[in-house]
Design a protein around this motif. Structure first.
Motif, short mmCIF file in Angstrom:
data_model
loop_
_atom_site.label_atom_id
_atom_site.label_comp_id
_atom_site.label_asym_id
_atom_site.label_seq_id
_atom_site.Cartn_x
_atom_site.Cartn_y
_atom_site.Cartn_z
N GLY A 20 13.84 31.27 33.83
CA GLY A 20 14.47 30.76 32.62
C GLY A 20 13.79 29.55 32.01
O GLY A 20 13.92 29.29 30.82
N LEU A 21 13.08 28.80 32.84
CA LEU A 21 12.42 27.60 32.32
C LEU A 21 11.16 27.92 31.52
O LEU A 21 10.73 27.11 30.69
N VAL A 22 10.55 29.07 31.79
CA VAL A 22 9.37 29.45 31.02
C VAL A 22 9.79 29.67 29.56
O VAL A 22 10.71 30.45 29.29
N GLY A 23 9.14 28.96 28.66
CA GLY A 23 9.52 29.02 27.25
C GLY A 23 10.28 27.80 26.81
O GLY A 23 10.39 27.54 25.61
N CYS A 24 10.82 27.04 27.76
CA CYS A 24 11.49 25.78 27.43
C CYS A 24 10.45 24.67 27.24
O CYS A 24 9.26 24.88 27.44
N VAL A 25 10.92 23.49 26.86
CA VAL A 25 10.02 22.39 26.52
C VAL A 25 10.21 21.23 27.48
O VAL A 25 11.33 20.82 27.77
N LEU A 26 9.09 20.71 27.98
CA LEU A 26 9.11 19.49 28.79
C LEU A 26 8.65 18.35 27.89
O LEU A 26 7.61 18.45 27.24
N GLN A 27 9.43 17.27 27.85
CA GLN A 27 9.16 16.19 26.90
C GLN A 27 9.27 14.84 27.60
O GLN A 27 10.19 14.57 28.36
N HIS A 28 8.26 13.99 27.33
CA HIS A 28 8.28 12.62 27.86
C HIS A 28 7.73 11.72 26.77
O HIS A 28 6.56 11.84 26.40
N GLY A 29 8.56 10.84 26.25
CA GLY A 29 8.14 10.02 25.13
C GLY A 29 7.77 10.89 23.94
O GLY A 29 8.50 11.82 23.60
N ASP A 30 6.63 10.62 23.33
CA ASP A 30 6.21 11.38 22.16
C ASP A 30 5.46 12.65 22.52
O ASP A 30 5.13 13.45 21.65
N SER A 31 5.18 12.82 23.80
CA SER A 31 4.41 13.99 24.22
C SER A 31 5.32 15.08 24.75
O SER A 31 6.31 14.81 25.44
N SER A 32 4.98 16.32 24.41
CA SER A 32 5.77 17.45 24.90
C SER A 32 4.92 18.71 24.93
O SER A 32 3.86 18.78 24.31
N GLY A 33 5.41 19.67 25.71
CA GLY A 33 4.70 20.94 25.79
C GLY A 33 5.65 22.05 26.18
O GLY A 33 6.70 21.82 26.79
N PRO A 123 -0.67 21.82 37.38
CA PRO A 123 0.45 20.93 37.70
C PRO A 123 0.07 19.45 37.74
O PRO A 123 0.89 18.59 37.40
N GLY A 124 -1.17 19.15 38.16
CA GLY A 124 -1.61 17.77 38.18
C GLY A 124 -2.08 17.32 36.81
O GLY A 124 -1.97 16.14 36.44
N LYS A 125 -2.59 18.26 36.04
CA LYS A 125 -3.07 17.93 34.70
C LYS A 125 -1.91 17.56 33.78
O LYS A 125 -1.97 16.58 33.03
N LEU A 126 -0.84 18.33 33.83
CA LEU A 126 0.25 18.09 32.88
C LEU A 126 0.98 16.78 33.18
O LEU A 126 1.44 16.11 32.24
N THR A 127 1.04 16.38 34.44
CA THR A 127 1.69 15.10 34.72
C THR A 127 0.83 13.95 34.23
O THR A 127 1.35 12.94 33.75
N GLN A 128 -0.48 14.13 34.31
CA GLN A 128 -1.37 13.10 33.77
C GLN A 128 -1.25 13.06 32.25
O GLN A 128 -1.16 11.98 31.65
N ALA A 129 -1.23 14.22 31.63
CA ALA A 129 -1.17 14.29 30.16
C ALA A 129 0.13 13.67 29.63
O ALA A 129 0.13 12.99 28.60
N LEU A 130 1.24 13.89 30.33
CA LEU A 130 2.54 13.38 29.86
C LEU A 130 2.91 12.04 30.51
O LEU A 130 4.03 11.55 30.33
N ALA A 131 2.00 11.47 31.28
CA ALA A 131 2.26 10.18 31.94
C ALA A 131 3.49 10.25 32.84
O ALA A 131 4.34 9.36 32.84
N ILE A 132 3.58 11.33 33.62
CA ILE A 132 4.68 11.49 34.57
C ILE A 132 4.23 10.99 35.92
O ILE A 132 3.31 11.55 36.52
N GLY A 133 4.84 9.91 36.39
CA GLY A 133 4.46 9.31 37.67
C GLY A 133 5.58 9.40 38.67
O GLY A 133 6.68 9.88 38.38
N LEU A 134 5.29 8.91 39.89
CA LEU A 134 6.26 9.00 40.98
C LEU A 134 7.53 8.23 40.68
O LEU A 134 8.57 8.49 41.28
N GLU A 135 7.44 7.27 39.76
CA GLU A 135 8.64 6.48 39.45
C GLU A 135 9.73 7.33 38.80
O GLU A 135 10.89 6.92 38.74
N LEU A 136 9.36 8.53 38.34
CA LEU A 136 10.36 9.41 37.72
C LEU A 136 11.05 10.30 38.75
O LEU A 136 11.94 11.08 38.40
#
Length: 214
Positions: A20-33, A123-136
């Motif tokens: 179900g998550l395929v097709g949904c949007v992940l968003q962090h700040g102004d960046s999303s995919g 999986p490692g690329k998208l966290t870098q692109a969206l600035a998703i770190g361990l603090e989340l």
DNA sequence: CATGGGATTGACT
DNA sequence: GTCAATCCCATGC
């Protein structure tokens, strides 16, 4: 603007949520995919971190559905998951690839790459692109700052391909990797394309393997 | 307390 | 295709 998915969305079988998550949007700040690839993990199979039970590392996995589980992989990368199923059940969906939608220049800067297909195709690329770190880790995917939004109204429901999960040695035979058929934004190794998928489906018609879209 | 193994990526042969 | 980088933590002595 649509509101983020609520915890009830995640309080279902982890495989159903992964699809179900395929097709949904992940968003962090102004960046999303757009989420184009996911994998399901469940405490009952050895590839899941929760397989070892409740520890300091896995406590997030046993938390509330709709929580982000972010951990470090290979000492370098942060990988992001959505915690699923009920409290006390260790299960999560790994988000493996996105089709970049907004905040492209910020992603390019963080990734130090320009090509759209190089920004979030892993999986490692998208966290870098969206600035998703361990603090989340352990943060809510409903209230943010990291959020998951429903499939945009102008997007068709994607045709899914089911295949084996990547980079694991245990329970590797489970077809719990789900990706958009033919998408250029999925990670490597690429799952079978749409044509191969249709051929395989025709060849094994009637077999229940969870590989159909809908 | 020491050790080993990753839900990866990018550079290089 | 091969391989190093690099950190967290589960496991075992």
């Amino acid at each position: 603007m649509s509101s983020p998915l609520r915890p009830a969305f995640y309080d279902r079988s982890v495989v159903a949520v992964a699809r179900g998550l395929v097709g949904c949007v992940l968003q962090h700040g102004d960046s999303s995919g757009l989420i184009v690839e996911t994998e399901a993990y469940h405490q009952t199979e050895a590839a899941c971190h929760a397989y070892v039970g409740l520890t300091a590392r896995t406590s997030t996995l046993f938390g509330a559905p709709g929580t982000a589980y972010v951990y470090r992989s290979y000492g370098i990368h942060a990988l992001v998951n959505a915690v699923c199923e009920g409290h006390d059940v260790g299960a999560a969906v790994l988000i493996r690839a996105l089709e970049p939608l907004t905040g492209l220049d910020a992603m390019r800067a963080r990734r130090r790459r320009d090509g759209l297909e190089e920004l979030c195709s892993g999986p490692g690329k998208l966290t870098q692109a969206l600035a998703i770190g361990l603090e989340l880790n352990a943060s809510s995917l409903q209230t943010g700052p990291l959020r998951v939004l429903p499939r945009p109204d102008d997007r068709l429901q994607p045709a899914l391909v089911a295949s084996e999960r990547i980079g694991i040695s245990k329970a590797a035979e489970l077809p719990w990797r789900f990706s958009v058929a033919g998408s250029r934004y999925v990670s490597r190794p690429r799952p079978p394309g749409r044509a191969a998928w249709a051929a395989a489906r025709a060849a094994s018609a009637g077999r229940a393997d969870g590989s159909t879209g809908s």
